[in-house]
Design an enzyme around this catalytic site. Structure first.
Site, short mmCIF file in Angstrom:
data_model
loop_
_atom_site.label_atom_id
_atom_site.label_comp_id
_atom_site.label_asym_id
_atom_site.label_seq_id
_atom_site.Cartn_x
_atom_site.Cartn_y
_atom_site.Cartn_z
CD1 TRP A 128 2.22 15.39 12.87
CD2 TRP A 128 4.07 14.22 13.09
NE1 TRP A 128 2.02 14.66 13.98
CE2 TRP A 128 2.96 13.79 14.03
CE3 TRP A 128 5.33 13.13 12.95
CZ2 TRP A 128 3.13 12.82 14.90
CZ3 TRP A 128 5.02 12.17 13.89
CH2 TRP A 128 4.14 12.02 15.04
CG ASP A 209 7.13 9.26 9.47
OD1 ASP A 209 6.67 8.10 9.55
OD2 ASP A 209 6.64 10.09 9.76
CE LYS A 244 -3.53 9.03 11.49
NZ LYS A 244 -2.28 9.19 12.33
#
Length: 394
Positions: A128, A209, A244
């Protein structure tokens, strides 16, 4: 004249620029596979029913908007802790509510900088894009380790560990939990365990993460590898995002957990994290964490949320299969069936940047320059057209 006149303008964030270009595009047939949000088949990112009900209860019962402490809602952090560690009481831990997963990463990066000022943060290639950005903003050095490429069936762990040969004691490593962004390719449980032992042997600070919990297989299965890893390391940092899996994108509900090899280590680290949090944002957001703790503190709401989460996960799997079956590559170098073995919202396609630009300009298909596509941004009706546009370039 201004003191700011001499500043060199920074380039716009590539993904944010892509989002702006999509909004400005007047074509009705345009398709956005860039921005990382879950959409239903009508193209809407709706509020989850469990979230709606939790907010209703909070609106009726909340009595104040006073600050919470720099650690934030501890009921919230405790529920996230139980997600990850279950009933394990053997490890000493600390928890901090943060402004989303990015806030947790920022808090952890600044903590790493404080305890090991010359540390290098090792980040998967690809990853990311905000991972290295957050690390550099915390004035940390950044290096990359090998992970997986678009057509790979899995992660080559030997290659991954070989690429970390230059890592030194005190360096940190960002390891994404299930549903790796951008590839969708995950470590299996045995690889997680082996990587944990490797990090301990090398003296690395692991920073896990987790931003898509429940989007791979299930809430329970998605943490099996992470737990195997945590069982091999004395110390670790852990960022968790509710953007999310609870759909709380704009409410910025995140959490930083710290695991320490001793109780005094955990207590000492907690004081530093609180001190850094006080400087970064003083007090964390309250509304998003309160929603999560309300849902997970009520059996009926938890059941409602889990049902919705399973529906989202099932839909992404269906979209993956439909897209894989519809793509007919122009060569034998790409096997679209790999899409079905990947997890979560994202997959990365081996598309050249000129092709990505052409697809955007001529066809209204918006894909970031990395080739990452948001599977959850598709509707079933769009899969055939997207496959038709992609196939000649794969």
């Amino acid at each position: 004249m201004s003191l700011f006149d001499s500043l060199t303008p920074r380039p716009a964030d590539a993904l944010l620029g892509l989002m702006a270009a999509f909004r400005a595009d007047p074509r009705e047939e345009k398709i956005d596979l860039g921005v990382g949000v879950y959409r239903d088949d009508a193209g809407q990112t709706t509020i989850m029913k469990a979230v709606r009900e939790a907010e209703r209860r909070l609106a009726e019962t909340s009595q104040t908007k006073v600050y919470e402490s720099p650690r934030g809602n501890q009921d919230f952090t405790a529920t996230i802790d139980r997600f990850i560690f279950a009933d394990d009481e053997t490890a000493s831990r600390q928890g901090f509510a943060t402004p989303g997963g990015s806030g947790a990463l920022s808090l952890g990066m600044n903590f790493i900088k404080r305890i090991t000022p010359d540390a290098t943060v090792w980040i998967s290639d690809p990853s990311w894009p905000n991972h290295p950005h957050i690390a550099r903003t915390a004035s940390l050095n950044v290096a990359s380790y090998a992970y997986a490429q678009p057509a790979d069936p899995g992660v080559d762990l030997d290659k991954l560990m070989d690429s970390l040969s230059a890592a030194k004691t005190g360096d940190a490593i960002i390891i994404q939990g299930p549903c790796h962004n951008p590839t969708g390719i995950d470590l299996d449980t045995a690889q997680w365990k082996a990587l944990g032992a490797f990090c301990t042997e090398k003296g690395l600070m692991p920073f896990i993460d987790m931003a898509y919990h429940g989007f791979a297989q299930s809430l329970d299965e998605d943490v099996l590898g992470v737990r195997a890893f945590l069982g091999e390391v004395p110390d670790a940092l852990f960022s968790y995002s509710c953007s999310k899996n609870f759909g709380l994108y704009r409410d910025r509900a995140g959490c930083l957990l710290l695991k320490a090899g001793s109780e005094i280590g955990a207590q000492n680290a907690g004081t530093h994290l609180a001190d850094i949090a006080r400087a970064l944002w003083s007090m964390p957001p309250a509304h998003g964490p309160a929603i999560v703790s309300t849902i997970l503190g009520d059996e009926a709401l938890t059941t409602m949320w889990k049902t919705e989460l399973v529906e989202m996960q099932d839909r992404m799997g269906t979209l993956r299969r439909a897209l894989a079956e519809s793509i007919h590559p122009n060569s034998n170098s790409y096997d679209p069936s790999v899409l079905t073995s990947q997890n979560g919202m994202f997959s990365q396609l081996p598309l050249a940047k000129p092709v990505i630009e052409e697809l955007r300009e001529k066809e209204g298909l918006y894909i970031p320059g990395s080739g990452r596509i948001n599977i959850a941004g598709l509707s079933m009706a769009q899969t055939s057209r997207v496959a038709e546009l992609l196939s000649p370039h794969l």
